[in-house]
Scaffold this motif. Structure first.
Motif, PDB file in Angstrom:
ATOM      1  N   PRO A  71       6.745   3.103 -14.899  1.00 14.21           N
ATOM      2  CA  PRO A  71       6.749   4.209 -15.858  1.00 14.21           C
ATOM      3  C   PRO A  71       8.175   4.597 -16.257  1.00 14.21           C
ATOM      4  O   PRO A  71       8.999   4.886 -15.394  1.00 14.21           O
ATOM      5  CB  PRO A  71       6.069   5.345 -15.088  1.00 14.21           C
ATOM      6  CG  PRO A  71       5.269   4.667 -14.015  1.00 14.21           C
ATOM      7  CD  PRO A  71       6.080   3.477 -13.622  1.00 14.21           C
TER       8      PRO A  71
ATOM      9  N   ARG B 148      -3.706  -4.564 -16.459  1.00 14.81           N
ATOM     10  CA  ARG B 148      -2.517  -4.053 -17.145  1.00 14.81           C
ATOM     11  C   ARG B 148      -2.124  -4.961 -18.305  1.00 14.81           C
ATOM     12  O   ARG B 148      -1.714  -4.494 -19.371  1.00 14.81           O
ATOM     13  CB  ARG B 148      -1.350  -3.940 -16.160  1.00 14.81           C
ATOM     14  CG  ARG B 148      -1.525  -2.843 -15.111  1.00 14.81           C
ATOM     15  CD  ARG B 148      -0.250  -2.680 -14.293  1.00 14.81           C
ATOM     16  NE  ARG B 148      -0.399  -1.630 -13.294  1.00 14.81           N
ATOM     17  CZ  ARG B 148      -0.600  -1.843 -12.009  1.00 14.81           C
ATOM     18  NH1 ARG B 148      -0.704  -3.081 -11.563  1.00 14.81           N
ATOM     19  NH2 ARG B 148      -0.715  -0.830 -11.161  1.00 14.81           N
TER      20      ARG B 148
ATOM     21  N   LEU C  35      -1.535   6.817 -23.356  1.00 11.19           N
ATOM     22  CA  LEU C  35      -0.385   6.195 -22.729  1.00 11.19           C
ATOM     23  C   LEU C  35       0.179   7.044 -21.604  1.00 11.19           C
ATOM     24  O   LEU C  35       0.637   6.527 -20.594  1.00 11.19           O
ATOM     25  CB  LEU C  35       0.706   5.935 -23.773  1.00 11.19           C
ATOM     26  CG  LEU C  35       0.398   4.923 -24.875  1.00 11.19           C
ATOM     27  CD1 LEU C  35       1.600   4.738 -25.772  1.00 11.19           C
ATOM     28  CD2 LEU C  35      -0.035   3.593 -24.287  1.00 11.19           C
TER      29      LEU C  35
ATOM     30  N   CYS D  86       6.745   7.746 -24.028  1.00  8.89           N
ATOM     31  CA  CYS D  86       6.624   6.746 -22.974  1.00  8.89           C
ATOM     32  C   CYS D  86       7.213   5.421 -23.462  1.00  8.89           C
ATOM     33  O   CYS D  86       6.719   4.837 -24.426  1.00  8.89           O
ATOM     34  CB  CYS D  86       5.159   6.577 -22.581  1.00  8.89           C
ATOM     35  SG  CYS D  86       4.911   5.363 -21.259  1.00  8.89           S
TER      36      CYS D  86
ATOM     37  N   GLY E  17      -0.959   6.427 -18.075  1.00  7.00           N
ATOM     38  CA  GLY E  17      -0.613   5.192 -17.392  1.00  7.00           C
ATOM     39  C   GLY E  17      -1.722   4.150 -17.477  1.00  7.00           C
ATOM     40  O   GLY E  17      -2.553   4.180 -18.387  1.00  7.00           O
ATOM     41  N   TYR E  18      -1.738   3.232 -16.524  1.00  7.02           N
ATOM     42  CA  TYR E  18      -2.761   2.194 -16.485  1.00  7.02           C
ATOM     43  C   TYR E  18      -3.995   2.629 -15.707  1.00  7.02           C
ATOM     44  O   TYR E  18      -4.993   1.914 -15.679  1.00  7.02           O
ATOM     45  CB  TYR E  18      -2.209   0.926 -15.816  1.00  7.02           C
ATOM     46  CG  TYR E  18      -1.146   0.210 -16.600  1.00  7.02           C
ATOM     47  CD1 TYR E  18      -1.469  -0.598 -17.691  1.00  7.02           C
ATOM     48  CD2 TYR E  18       0.190   0.326 -16.259  1.00  7.02           C
ATOM     49  CE1 TYR E  18      -0.497  -1.275 -18.400  1.00  7.02           C
ATOM     50  CE2 TYR E  18       1.174  -0.349 -16.965  1.00  7.02           C
ATOM     51  CZ  TYR E  18       0.828  -1.142 -18.034  1.00  7.02           C
ATOM     52  OH  TYR E  18       1.798  -1.809 -18.746  1.00  7.02           O
TER      53      TYR E  18
ATOM     54  N   SER F 126       7.756   2.737 -21.266  1.00  8.25           N
ATOM     55  CA  SER F 126       7.165   1.651 -20.470  1.00  8.25           C
ATOM     56  C   SER F 126       6.100   2.228 -19.551  1.00  8.25           C
ATOM     57  O   SER F 126       6.250   3.338 -19.044  1.00  8.25           O
ATOM     58  CB  SER F 126       8.245   0.951 -19.641  1.00  8.25           C
ATOM     59  OG  SER F 126       7.676   0.073 -18.680  1.00  8.25           O
ATOM     60  N   MET F 127       5.039   1.450 -19.361  1.00  8.20           N
ATOM     61  CA  MET F 127       3.969   1.892 -18.474  1.00  8.20           C
ATOM     62  C   MET F 127       4.165   1.385 -17.048  1.00  8.20           C
ATOM     63  O   MET F 127       3.776   2.034 -16.102  1.00  8.20           O
ATOM     64  CB  MET F 127       2.622   1.403 -19.010  1.00  8.20           C
ATOM     65  CG  MET F 127       2.287   1.943 -20.389  1.00  8.20           C
ATOM     66  SD  MET F 127       2.180   3.740 -20.427  1.00  8.20           S
ATOM     67  CE  MET F 127       0.819   4.018 -19.320  1.00  8.20           C
ATOM     68  N   GLN F 128       4.748   0.208 -16.908  1.00 12.01           N
ATOM     69  CA  GLN F 128       4.933  -0.357 -15.576  1.00 12.01           C
ATOM     70  C   GLN F 128       6.264  -1.101 -15.513  1.00 12.01           C
ATOM     71  O   GLN F 128       6.388  -2.171 -16.080  1.00 12.01           O
ATOM     72  CB  GLN F 128       3.784  -1.306 -15.229  1.00 12.01           C
ATOM     73  CG  GLN F 128       3.784  -1.776 -13.790  1.00 12.01           C
ATOM     74  CD  GLN F 128       3.657  -0.644 -12.806  1.00 12.01           C
ATOM     75  OE1 GLN F 128       2.907   0.294 -13.047  1.00 12.01           O
ATOM     76  NE2 GLN F 128       4.382  -0.695 -11.709  1.00 12.01           N
TER      77      GLN F 128
ATOM     78  N   LEU G 275       3.699   8.243 -13.768  1.00 14.17           N
ATOM     79  CA  LEU G 275       4.087   8.717 -15.090  1.00 14.17           C
ATOM     80  C   LEU G 275       4.542  10.171 -15.037  1.00 14.17           C
ATOM     81  O   LEU G 275       5.512  10.561 -15.696  1.00 14.17           O
ATOM     82  CB  LEU G 275       2.904   8.562 -16.053  1.00 14.17           C
ATOM     83  CG  LEU G 275       3.243   8.523 -17.539  1.00 14.17           C
ATOM     84  CD1 LEU G 275       4.185   7.386 -17.870  1.00 14.17           C
ATOM     85  CD2 LEU G 275       1.962   8.415 -18.361  1.00 14.17           C
TER      86      LEU G 275
ATOM     87  N   ASP H 274      -1.788  -3.838 -22.152  1.00 14.11           N
ATOM     88  CA  ASP H 274      -0.552  -4.048 -22.909  1.00 14.11           C
ATOM     89  C   ASP H 274      -0.834  -4.793 -24.218  1.00 14.11           C
ATOM     90  O   ASP H 274      -0.248  -4.479 -25.253  1.00 14.11           O
ATOM     91  CB  ASP H 274       0.458  -4.834 -22.074  1.00 14.11           C
ATOM     92  CG  ASP H 274       1.113  -3.981 -20.985  1.00 14.11           C
ATOM     93  OD1 ASP H 274       1.115  -2.754 -21.132  1.00 14.11           O
ATOM     94  OD2 ASP H 274       1.612  -4.557 -20.006  1.00 14.11           O
TER      95      ASP H 274
END
Length: 208
Positions: free
Chosen positions: A67, A159, A182, A61, A185-186, A63-65, A89, A163
């Motif tokens: 995704p 979020r 991860l 992963c 996601g959030y 990036s989460m946001q 995700l 982070d």
């Protein structure tokens, strides 16, 4: 390339081609979703087991946001890494796997295979017409799409906290331990975000 390896590579390409029966949602705007063809994971696993018993697949992963996911597929003596973003995700994972398949010479994520379809919050993207190959199914992007809806301030704050924790955990050298967290996601709700935050806090406490 020797004959045996060529045969394995042909088998892997066929496995990828046959499994390209799923769809990944890249983004959602109002009641429309942009989707691309993607491998159906369960089907792909069975096909690859027959084509190359030594194959492997790893996701990372970035990036989460939004995704953003990398999919590294190793098969037939080759290693290819796909990169893609998605609405969720899971969508990003499928899209990244489709990108890796493209690097094996299977399918394409060109404009001709990107479609806008109806989207329902409960049912998801409606790909029925695409799956049946109905006439007119290959919809093109609208020239003017509605703006993205405003984000929930509480979710944005959650979020940010997540982070910050992720950065501290990685600085402590424990980044690999939180990979399963991860990939979730959030969270889709504030309560889910709080639970993820607690799990990350526990990892950070163990690292201290």
């Amino acid at each position: 390339m020797n004959q045996e390896r060529r045969v394995r590579l042909d088998g892997v390409r066929e496995a990828l081609r046959v499994s390209m029966t799923d769809w990944a949602t890249l983004e959602v705007r109002d009641d429309q979703a942009r989707v691309v063809p993607a491998p159906q994971l369960a089907l792909l696993v069975g096909q690859l087991d027959q084509a190359d018993p030594d194959w492997s697949l790893h996701w990372a992963c970035d990036s989460m946001q939004p995704p953003v996911v990398r999919a590294r597929l190793c098969a037939a003596g080759l290693e290819r890494e796909g990169l893609a973003s998605g609405y969720t995700l899971e969508d990003a994972k499928l899209a990244a796997l489709a990108d890796a398949a493209r690097l094996y010479g299977v399918a394409s994520l060109g404009e001709g295979e990107v479609h806008w379809v109806d989207y329902d919050p409960d049912e998801g993207a409606d790909t029925t017409l695409l799956e049946t190959g109905a006439e007119g199914a290959a919809l093109t992007p609208r020239p003017s799409l509605p703006p993205e809806p405003p984000r929930d301030p509480q979710m944005e704050k959650a979020r940010g906290h997540i982070d910050d924790l992720i950065a501290q955990i990685r600085a402590a050298g424990r980044g690999k331990e939180i990979a399963p967290v991860l990939m979730r996601g959030y969270g889709n709700t504030l309560e889910e975000s709080r639970q993820i935050y607690k799990e990350l806090q526990a990892v950070l406490r163990d690292a201290e």
